[in-house]
Design a protein around this motif. Structure first.
Motif, PDB file in Angstrom:
ATOM      1  N   LYS A 234       0.849  -1.190   0.000  1.00 25.00           N
ATOM      2  CA  LYS A 234       0.000   0.000   0.000  1.00 25.00           C
ATOM      3  C   LYS A 234       0.882   1.237   0.000  1.00 25.00           C
ATOM      4  O   LYS A 234       1.794   1.365   0.830  1.00 25.00           O
ATOM      5  CB  LYS A 234      -0.907  -0.002   1.230  1.00 25.00           C
ATOM      6  CG  LYS A 234      -1.915   1.122   1.279  1.00 25.00           C
ATOM      7  CD  LYS A 234      -2.783   0.985   2.517  1.00 25.00           C
ATOM      8  CE  LYS A 234      -3.744   2.145   2.674  1.00 25.00           C
ATOM      9  NZ  LYS A 234      -4.567   2.013   3.904  1.00 25.00           N
ATOM     10  N   ILE A 235       0.652   2.147  -0.966  1.00 25.42           N
ATOM     11  CA  ILE A 235       1.550   3.298  -1.106  1.00 25.42           C
ATOM     12  C   ILE A 235       0.877   4.623  -0.731  1.00 25.42           C
ATOM     13  O   ILE A 235       1.537   5.663  -0.744  1.00 25.42           O
ATOM     14  CB  ILE A 235       2.093   3.394  -2.543  1.00 25.42           C
ATOM     15  CG1 ILE A 235       0.946   3.515  -3.553  1.00 25.42           C
ATOM     16  CG2 ILE A 235       2.968   2.204  -2.865  1.00 25.42           C
ATOM     17  CD1 ILE A 235       1.419   3.691  -4.985  1.00 25.42           C
ATOM     18  N   GLY A 236      -0.405   4.602  -0.411  1.00 22.63           N
ATOM     19  CA  GLY A 236      -1.052   5.845  -0.005  1.00 22.63           C
ATOM     20  C   GLY A 236      -2.561   5.751  -0.086  1.00 22.63           C
ATOM     21  O   GLY A 236      -3.125   4.743  -0.530  1.00 22.63           O
ATOM     22  N   HIS A 237      -3.209   6.831   0.356  1.00 21.20           N
ATOM     23  CA  HIS A 237      -4.671   6.896   0.269  1.00 21.20           C
ATOM     24  C   HIS A 237      -5.106   8.356   0.206  1.00 21.20           C
ATOM     25  O   HIS A 237      -4.329   9.266   0.527  1.00 21.20           O
ATOM     26  CB  HIS A 237      -5.326   6.199   1.471  1.00 21.20           C
ATOM     27  CG  HIS A 237      -5.085   6.895   2.783  1.00 21.20           C
ATOM     28  ND1 HIS A 237      -4.000   6.630   3.582  1.00 21.20           N
ATOM     29  CD2 HIS A 237      -5.784   7.880   3.424  1.00 21.20           C
ATOM     30  CE1 HIS A 237      -4.041   7.374   4.660  1.00 21.20           C
ATOM     31  NE2 HIS A 237      -5.115   8.156   4.587  1.00 21.20           N
ATOM     32  N   LYS A 238      -6.345   8.569  -0.216  1.00 20.66           N
ATOM     33  CA  LYS A 238      -6.875   9.922  -0.313  1.00 20.66           C
ATOM     34  C   LYS A 238      -8.401   9.890  -0.180  1.00 20.66           C
ATOM     35  O   LYS A 238      -9.051   8.941  -0.651  1.00 20.66           O
ATOM     36  CB  LYS A 238      -6.494  10.546  -1.665  1.00 20.66           C
ATOM     37  CG  LYS A 238      -6.800  12.033  -1.765  1.00 20.66           C
ATOM     38  CD  LYS A 238      -6.173  12.644  -3.013  1.00 20.66           C
ATOM     39  CE  LYS A 238      -6.382  14.149  -3.034  1.00 20.66           C
ATOM     40  NZ  LYS A 238      -5.730  14.776  -4.213  1.00 20.66           N
ATOM     41  N   ARG A 239      -8.940  10.907   0.435  1.00 21.34           N
ATOM     42  CA  ARG A 239     -10.404  11.020   0.557  1.00 21.34           C
ATOM     43  C   ARG A 239     -10.936  11.687  -0.714  1.00 21.34           C
ATOM     44  O   ARG A 239     -10.587  12.820  -1.035  1.00 21.34           O
ATOM     45  CB  ARG A 239     -10.784  11.846   1.784  1.00 21.34           C
ATOM     46  CG  ARG A 239     -10.395  11.204   3.098  1.00 21.34           C
ATOM     47  CD  ARG A 239     -11.119  11.872   4.254  1.00 21.34           C
ATOM     48  NE  ARG A 239     -12.540  11.538   4.235  1.00 21.34           N
ATOM     49  CZ  ARG A 239     -13.441  12.050   5.089  1.00 21.34           C
ATOM     50  NH1 ARG A 239     -13.050  12.937   5.989  1.00 21.34           N
ATOM     51  NH2 ARG A 239     -14.693  11.699   5.025  1.00 21.34           N
ATOM     52  N   LEU A 240     -11.776  10.984  -1.436  1.00 21.95           N
ATOM     53  CA  LEU A 240     -12.320  11.490  -2.690  1.00 21.95           C
ATOM     54  C   LEU A 240     -13.826  11.729  -2.572  1.00 21.95           C
ATOM     55  O   LEU A 240     -14.278  12.864  -2.523  1.00 21.95           O
ATOM     56  CB  LEU A 240     -12.006  10.516  -3.817  1.00 21.95           C
ATOM     57  CG  LEU A 240     -10.510  10.304  -4.115  1.00 21.95           C
ATOM     58  CD1 LEU A 240     -10.302   9.188  -5.130  1.00 21.95           C
ATOM     59  CD2 LEU A 240      -9.884  11.596  -4.623  1.00 21.95           C
ATOM     60  N   LEU A 241     -14.579  10.658  -2.524  1.00 24.79           N
ATOM     61  CA  LEU A 241     -16.034  10.788  -2.424  1.00 24.79           C
ATOM     62  C   LEU A 241     -16.469  11.290  -1.057  1.00 24.79           C
ATOM     63  O   LEU A 241     -17.516  11.916  -0.906  1.00 24.79           O
ATOM     64  CB  LEU A 241     -16.679   9.429  -2.726  1.00 24.79           C
ATOM     65  CG  LEU A 241     -18.193   9.389  -2.930  1.00 24.79           C
ATOM     66  CD1 LEU A 241     -18.602  10.270  -4.105  1.00 24.79           C
ATOM     67  CD2 LEU A 241     -18.660   7.952  -3.161  1.00 24.79           C
ATOM     68  N   LYS A 242     -15.658  10.997  -0.037  1.00 26.09           N
ATOM     69  CA  LYS A 242     -15.897  11.438   1.346  1.00 26.09           C
ATOM     70  C   LYS A 242     -17.176  10.875   1.937  1.00 26.09           C
ATOM     71  O   LYS A 242     -17.766  11.464   2.850  1.00 26.09           O
ATOM     72  CB  LYS A 242     -15.895  12.974   1.437  1.00 26.09           C
ATOM     73  CG  LYS A 242     -14.567  13.598   1.038  1.00 26.09           C
ATOM     74  CD  LYS A 242     -14.591  15.112   1.164  1.00 26.09           C
ATOM     75  CE  LYS A 242     -13.244  15.689   0.758  1.00 26.09           C
ATOM     76  NZ  LYS A 242     -13.228  17.180   0.835  1.00 26.09           N
ATOM     77  N   LYS A 243     -17.622   9.750   1.391  1.00 27.02           N
ATOM     78  CA  LYS A 243     -18.779   9.034   1.926  1.00 27.02           C
ATOM     79  C   LYS A 243     -18.690   7.604   1.405  1.00 27.02           C
ATOM     80  O   LYS A 243     -17.950   7.338   0.449  1.00 27.02           O
ATOM     81  CB  LYS A 243     -20.089   9.702   1.516  1.00 27.02           C
ATOM     82  CG  LYS A 243     -20.311   9.784   0.011  1.00 27.02           C
ATOM     83  CD  LYS A 243     -21.666  10.410  -0.330  1.00 27.02           C
ATOM     84  CE  LYS A 243     -21.726  11.866   0.018  1.00 27.02           C
ATOM     85  NZ  LYS A 243     -23.027  12.472  -0.404  1.00 27.02           N
ATOM     86  N   PRO A 244     -19.398   6.676   2.010  1.00 21.82           N
ATOM     87  CA  PRO A 244     -19.310   5.287   1.548  1.00 21.82           C
ATOM     88  C   PRO A 244     -19.687   5.136   0.078  1.00 21.82           C
ATOM     89  O   PRO A 244     -20.696   5.673  -0.374  1.00 21.82           O
ATOM     90  CB  PRO A 244     -20.304   4.552   2.453  1.00 21.82           C
ATOM     91  CG  PRO A 244     -20.375   5.389   3.683  1.00 21.82           C
ATOM     92  CD  PRO A 244     -20.239   6.811   3.221  1.00 21.82           C
ATOM     93  N   ALA A 245     -18.845   4.419  -0.663  1.00 20.25           N
ATOM     94  CA  ALA A 245     -19.096   4.190  -2.085  1.00 20.25           C
ATOM     95  C   ALA A 245     -19.801   2.852  -2.275  1.00 20.25           C
ATOM     96  O   ALA A 245     -19.486   1.862  -1.607  1.00 20.25           O
ATOM     97  CB  ALA A 245     -17.782   4.205  -2.863  1.00 20.25           C
TER      98      ALA A 245
END
Length: 390
Positions: A234-245
């Motif tokens: 695992k090289i990273g993560h980011k908040r995109l949708l900011k809610k459960p997809a």
């Protein structure tokens, strides 16, 4: 689209005649309408599906659960609640199109299948059951590559890598596994913390970034994590949708990643920048998005939900270069270079920078190439000797 049962799932069909169709799978309604598969045409000008289907096929038993279209656009597979997977072939001739059902003996009575997927090149087909059973088969021979009854507790999502080397799958219990296609064996299980759930998965498809994108739920916090598929770290993560997809999709060229929420929103992400470039809030107001898929030839996404049916949405992203535009640019650069060469030559007293003799003209280059037919020594020489006798 005309009325009928609730839309269970849908998918794009990329036809060889440079035409985009959509297959919509509807569940039955009690005492009113049967379960059906419908084919619709897509109008890129209005970004809409045709008002009535081009073809319809009535399912005699069960409701559709999932559908997968072969990359050729000539075949599709639909799983049903009765536990069968049905193969449909598309026949098109002179504007007429129909669906013809074929039996898939290898997938009869296998139980309800939550996930269906073709590899990018169409050579491999995989199914993931509600019972956690994984089947990977060669297409169209249906030769078994892997048959694993205990792959997961129950399937949540799956996706093939661009080169058909790997299959990623996720479970309803929050785990995720990687499978090698050539060897037909499990490779690894993605690492996660005890309070994390890996839910959705999609491989990168641009041919340059060997990544696996997964949505990870940690309590109320939802992030998109990235794994390097050369090391599976695992090289990273980011908040995109900011809610459960509820669903995730990757465009065919790998430029965009899309996510749909459980309350009807979608976001589209530029993969290179990992930034959101399109939002459609309340697209399926208050309803979980069940299907999210990029159009094969347009910057359009297809979404479905039980409440709002199938919806085509044009993305507000930068326009792509068309093939004719690229050729026009290259031609323009070539012509501009030719003009610049000519102007430079005409305005240069000594283009080749050779030392000029006392009586030598300043620009002998043009004359030396064109020649003077009246004073050419070679012409006089050949004229004197005449034709040679062999």
């Amino acid at each position: 689209m005309e009325g009928g049962g609730h839309v269970a799932c849908a998918a794009w069909i990329r036809r060889p005649e440079n035409r985009n169709l959509v297959v919509v799978c509807r569940s039955s309604r009690r005492d009113s309408s049967p379960a059906v598969l419908e084919l619709f045409s897509f109008d890129s000008v209005t970004t809409s599906l045709s008002s009535s289907p081009l073809a319809t096929y009535v399912l005699e038993e069960g409701d559709p659960m999932a559908v997968a279209v072969h990359p050729s656009g000539d075949e599709l597979v639909c799983s049903t609640t009765t536990g069968d997977c049905k193969l449909f072939e598309l026949y098109a001739q002179e504007g007429y199109i129909k669906l013809v059902a074929k039996k898939l003996h290898a997938l009869e009575g296998v139980g309800p299948q939550k996930c269906l997927a073709f590899s990018v090149d169409g050579s491999v087909f995989a199914t993931g059951g509600v019972d956690g059973h994984l089947r990977i088969l060669k297409w169209p021979s249906m030769q078994i590559i892997l048959d694993e009854p205990r792959a997961h507790k129950s399937f949540r999502d799956m996706d093939f890598s661009l080169d058909t080397a790997f299959l990623a799958s996720t479970s309803t219990d929050g785990s995720a596994r990687i499978w090698t296609i050539n060897d037909g064996v499990p490779l690894t299980t993605l690492t996660r913390n005890s309070d994390e759930r890996i839910e959705l998965c999609r491989f990168s498809k641009d041919g340059t970034k060997p990544f696996l994108f997964c949505t990870v739920q940690k309590g109320d916090k939802a992030v998109t994590a990235v794994w390097d598929i050369s090391t599976w770290n695992k090289i990273g993560h980011k908040r995109l949708l900011k809610k459960p997809a509820s669903v995730m999709s990757m465009s065919l060229d790998g430029k965009y990643l899309a996510q749909g929420s459980k309350d009807g929103d979608i976001c589209v992400v530029d993969v290179k920048k990992m930034e959101i470039c399109h939002w459609s809030k309340r697209l399926h107001l208050g309803t979980c998005i069940a299907t999210l898929e990029f159009c094969p030839r347009e910057r359009v996404v297809l979404t479905t939900s039980v409440e709002w049916g199938a919806v085509a949405t044009k993305l507000r992203v930068p326009a792509d270069w068309k093939e004719w535009q690229i050729y026009a640019l290259l031609l323009g650069l070539f012509l501009a270079s030719a003009v610049a060469f000519y102007v430079f030559f005409e305005n240069s007293d000594s283009f080749w920078n050779f030392p000029l003799g006392k009586n030598q003209p300043s620009k002998p280059f043009t004359g030396s190439i064109i020649g003077d037919p009246q004073s050419s020594d070679e012409q006089n020489m050949w004229g004197a000797f005449g034709p040679l006798e062999m």
